[in-house]
Structure formats: C-alpha cells, structure tokens
Design a protein around this motif. Structure first.
Motif, PDB file in Angstrom:
ATOM      1  N   ALA A  24      19.817  16.116  -7.148  1.00  0.00           N
ATOM      2  CA  ALA A  24      20.163  16.473  -8.543  1.00  0.00           C
ATOM      3  C   ALA A  24      18.939  16.945  -9.315  1.00  0.00           C
ATOM      4  O   ALA A  24      18.985  17.914 -10.100  1.00  0.00           O
ATOM      5  CB  ALA A  24      20.800  15.260  -9.221  1.00  0.00           C
ATOM      6  N   ALA A  25      17.781  16.305  -9.102  1.00  0.00           N
ATOM      7  CA  ALA A  25      16.563  16.705  -9.819  1.00  0.00           C
ATOM      8  C   ALA A  25      16.110  18.094  -9.405  1.00  0.00           C
ATOM      9  O   ALA A  25      15.698  18.925 -10.233  1.00  0.00           O
ATOM     10  CB  ALA A  25      15.460  15.677  -9.564  1.00  0.00           C
ATOM     11  N   ILE A  26      16.199  18.355  -8.094  1.00  0.00           N
ATOM     12  CA  ILE A  26      15.789  19.682  -7.614  1.00  0.00           C
ATOM     13  C   ILE A  26      16.705  20.746  -8.176  1.00  0.00           C
ATOM     14  O   ILE A  26      16.272  21.838  -8.578  1.00  0.00           O
ATOM     15  CB  ILE A  26      15.779  19.686  -6.078  1.00  0.00           C
ATOM     16  CG1 ILE A  26      14.636  18.784  -5.560  1.00  0.00           C
ATOM     17  CG2 ILE A  26      15.595  21.100  -5.540  1.00  0.00           C
ATOM     18  CD1 ILE A  26      14.664  18.569  -4.052  1.00  0.00           C
ATOM     19  N   ALA A  27      18.009  20.436  -8.218  1.00  0.00           N
ATOM     20  CA  ALA A  27      18.958  21.415  -8.753  1.00  0.00           C
ATOM     21  C   ALA A  27      18.674  21.707 -10.215  1.00  0.00           C
ATOM     22  O   ALA A  27      18.723  22.858 -10.672  1.00  0.00           O
ATOM     23  CB  ALA A  27      20.388  20.892  -8.557  1.00  0.00           C
ATOM     24  N   LEU A  33      14.120  26.803 -13.904  1.00  0.00           N
ATOM     25  CA  LEU A  33      13.191  27.864 -13.513  1.00  0.00           C
ATOM     26  C   LEU A  33      13.858  29.224 -13.568  1.00  0.00           C
ATOM     27  O   LEU A  33      13.274  30.220 -14.015  1.00  0.00           O
ATOM     28  CB  LEU A  33      12.654  27.566 -12.113  1.00  0.00           C
ATOM     29  CG  LEU A  33      11.623  28.559 -11.566  1.00  0.00           C
ATOM     30  CD1 LEU A  33      10.395  28.597 -12.459  1.00  0.00           C
ATOM     31  CD2 LEU A  33      11.222  28.176 -10.134  1.00  0.00           C
ATOM     32  N   LEU A  34      15.111  29.275 -13.124  1.00  0.00           N
ATOM     33  CA  LEU A  34      15.832  30.543 -13.186  1.00  0.00           C
ATOM     34  C   LEU A  34      16.057  30.993 -14.620  1.00  0.00           C
ATOM     35  O   LEU A  34      15.972  32.177 -14.951  1.00  0.00           O
ATOM     36  CB  LEU A  34      17.172  30.403 -12.449  1.00  0.00           C
ATOM     37  CG  LEU A  34      17.083  30.271 -10.919  1.00  0.00           C
ATOM     38  CD1 LEU A  34      18.479  30.012 -10.331  1.00  0.00           C
ATOM     39  CD2 LEU A  34      16.492  31.534 -10.315  1.00  0.00           C
ATOM     40  N   ILE A  35      16.366  30.002 -15.472  1.00  0.00           N
ATOM     41  CA  ILE A  35      16.596  30.363 -16.884  1.00  0.00           C
ATOM     42  C   ILE A  35      15.319  30.894 -17.528  1.00  0.00           C
ATOM     43  O   ILE A  35      15.324  31.840 -18.315  1.00  0.00           O
ATOM     44  CB  ILE A  35      17.151  29.139 -17.640  1.00  0.00           C
ATOM     45  CG1 ILE A  35      18.557  28.803 -17.112  1.00  0.00           C
ATOM     46  CG2 ILE A  35      17.204  29.401 -19.130  1.00  0.00           C
ATOM     47  CD1 ILE A  35      19.118  27.504 -17.659  1.00  0.00           C
ATOM     48  N   LEU A  36      14.153  30.296 -17.190  1.00  0.00           N
ATOM     49  CA  LEU A  36      12.887  30.701 -17.813  1.00  0.00           C
ATOM     50  C   LEU A  36      12.363  32.018 -17.264  1.00  0.00           C
ATOM     51  O   LEU A  36      11.788  32.825 -17.991  1.00  0.00           O
ATOM     52  CB  LEU A  36      11.840  29.603 -17.623  1.00  0.00           C
ATOM     53  CG  LEU A  36      12.107  28.287 -18.375  1.00  0.00           C
ATOM     54  CD1 LEU A  36      11.062  27.249 -18.003  1.00  0.00           C
ATOM     55  CD2 LEU A  36      12.095  28.533 -19.873  1.00  0.00           C
TER      56      LEU A  36
END
Length: 216
Positions: A24-27, A33-36
């Motif tokens: 869950a943390a990795i997700a 990261l994708l959003i940024l």
C-alpha cells in the motif's frame, strides 16, 4: 476446540500483514510521483529546447600590433654665408683756416646776444599785492574777554590770486586773534597775482589784520 485455539486461528499472519502494508505504501508513493511528474514534463522539454537553441560564441583574436614608425632625425638647415660689408673710408677733412684781416689780426668771433629766458615760476617772489578782504568776524572769546590787536600775516598767493598758505609773522599777543586772522584770510580773501615778464607767478605778500573793539 478450545477458545484459546480459536483466538490463535483468527489472528492474521504477521508476514502477510507486513507485505500488505508495504504494498500500500509503495502504491501511494507511485501515485504521488506520477501526479507530481506529469505536469512538469512539458516544462522540462521546453527548457531542454531553449538550452539547445543557445548560439555558440566565437572568440575573435585581436589583430597583431603594428610597430611604431622609426623616428625621423631633423637636421638644422645650413645658414647662408653672411654678405661681406664694405666700409668706405671717411675722407679726411682739413681743419678750417682762419683768413687774416687786412690789418693782419684774427677775426673776432660773432657772439649772439643772450636770449630772454622766461622767469622761474617755481620759486615764489616777494611782492606787495593788492587784495580784496572780506568783512572781519570778531572771535566770540575775544569779545567776552575784550581782546584786541593787530596780526601781521605772510601770505603765499598762487597765479590765480588765491591764498594757498598763511603764516603768522608777527602776532597780536593773543592766540585766539592770530588763529582767527589766519583762518579768515585763507578762506575768504583774494589777491591780485604778481606779474613777471607778463606772466602771473606765485608770490609772498604781507598783510595786516586788525581786531579793534570800537569798530564793532
């Protein structure tokens, strides 16, 4: 089966729970990261294009130094030779020879008569001059003290007949009368100038000034 065994069977395995939490943390991190990074991709590409479009700078080497021209030595112009000066000898002049007269004696030189020289006007002369006196003012101090007397003055008169210097030659015995006579003659009296060879000259003249009480 006892209650203790059921409790142990219902508790999840610790390894499975850890795996689920890490997943869950990795997700979540990947999603953040994708959003940024997604909106920044066009900006990064534009910056790369700008850096690629920077023109190259070419350094131009300075031209080689030109050596200064050699110094020119100035030589003075030669002076033209001076023209010779011819000096003519002065002819000898014979001294004049006196011609003897009939009687055999030397002629007498002609002597010109002395010319009339103008009179020296720098030194005043002594003269008796006519004068025009002003009404005599009796000093107030002399009136109060009933003083009277005669003052003999020596007056220097210029070429225009004006007194320029007054001296007391013989006093009246009272300084107030002597001083008043001198001041009044110098300020108000006029004289006829002295004449020498038809020219007006400076002259010394003597005039008496009398202070008399019964004349008032």
């Amino acid at each position: 089966m006892s209650s203790a065994s059921l409790a142990v069977a219902a508790r999840p395995h610790p390894e499975a729970a850890r795996v689920v939490a890490l997943s869950a943390a990795i997700a979540l991190n990947l999603a953040a990261l994708l959003i940024l990074t997604r909106p920044l991709a066009p900006q990064v590409l534009a910056l790369m294009h700008k850096l690629a479009a920077v023109p190259q700078v070419t350094f131009i080497e300075p031209p080689p130094k030109v050596p200064p021209p050699p110094a020119i030595e100035l030589k003075p112009l030669p002076h033209p030779p001076a023209a010779p000066v011819h000096v003519q000898p002065r002819p000898d002049v014979a001294p004049p020879v006196a011609t003897p007269s009939v009687e055999g004696t030397q002629p007498m030189p002609t002597v010109a008569p002395p010319s009339a020289t103008p009179a020296d006007t720098t030194t005043p002369v002594e003269a008796t001059l006519a004068y025009r006196s002003a009404p005599l003012q009796f000093p107030a101090q002399a009136l109060r003290q009933h003083l009277q007397g005669t003052v003999l003055l020596r007056v220097l008169v210029d070429e225009n007949g004006a007194p320029v210097q007054v001296e007391v030659e013989h006093g009246s015995g009272y300084a107030v009368l002597d001083r008043s006579a001198r001041e009044q003659v110098l300020a108000h009296w006029r004289f006829q100038p002295a004449m020498v060879n038809g020219h007006a000259v400076r002259a010394w003249a003597r005039v008496p000034v009398s202070f008399v009480l019964h004349d008032l």
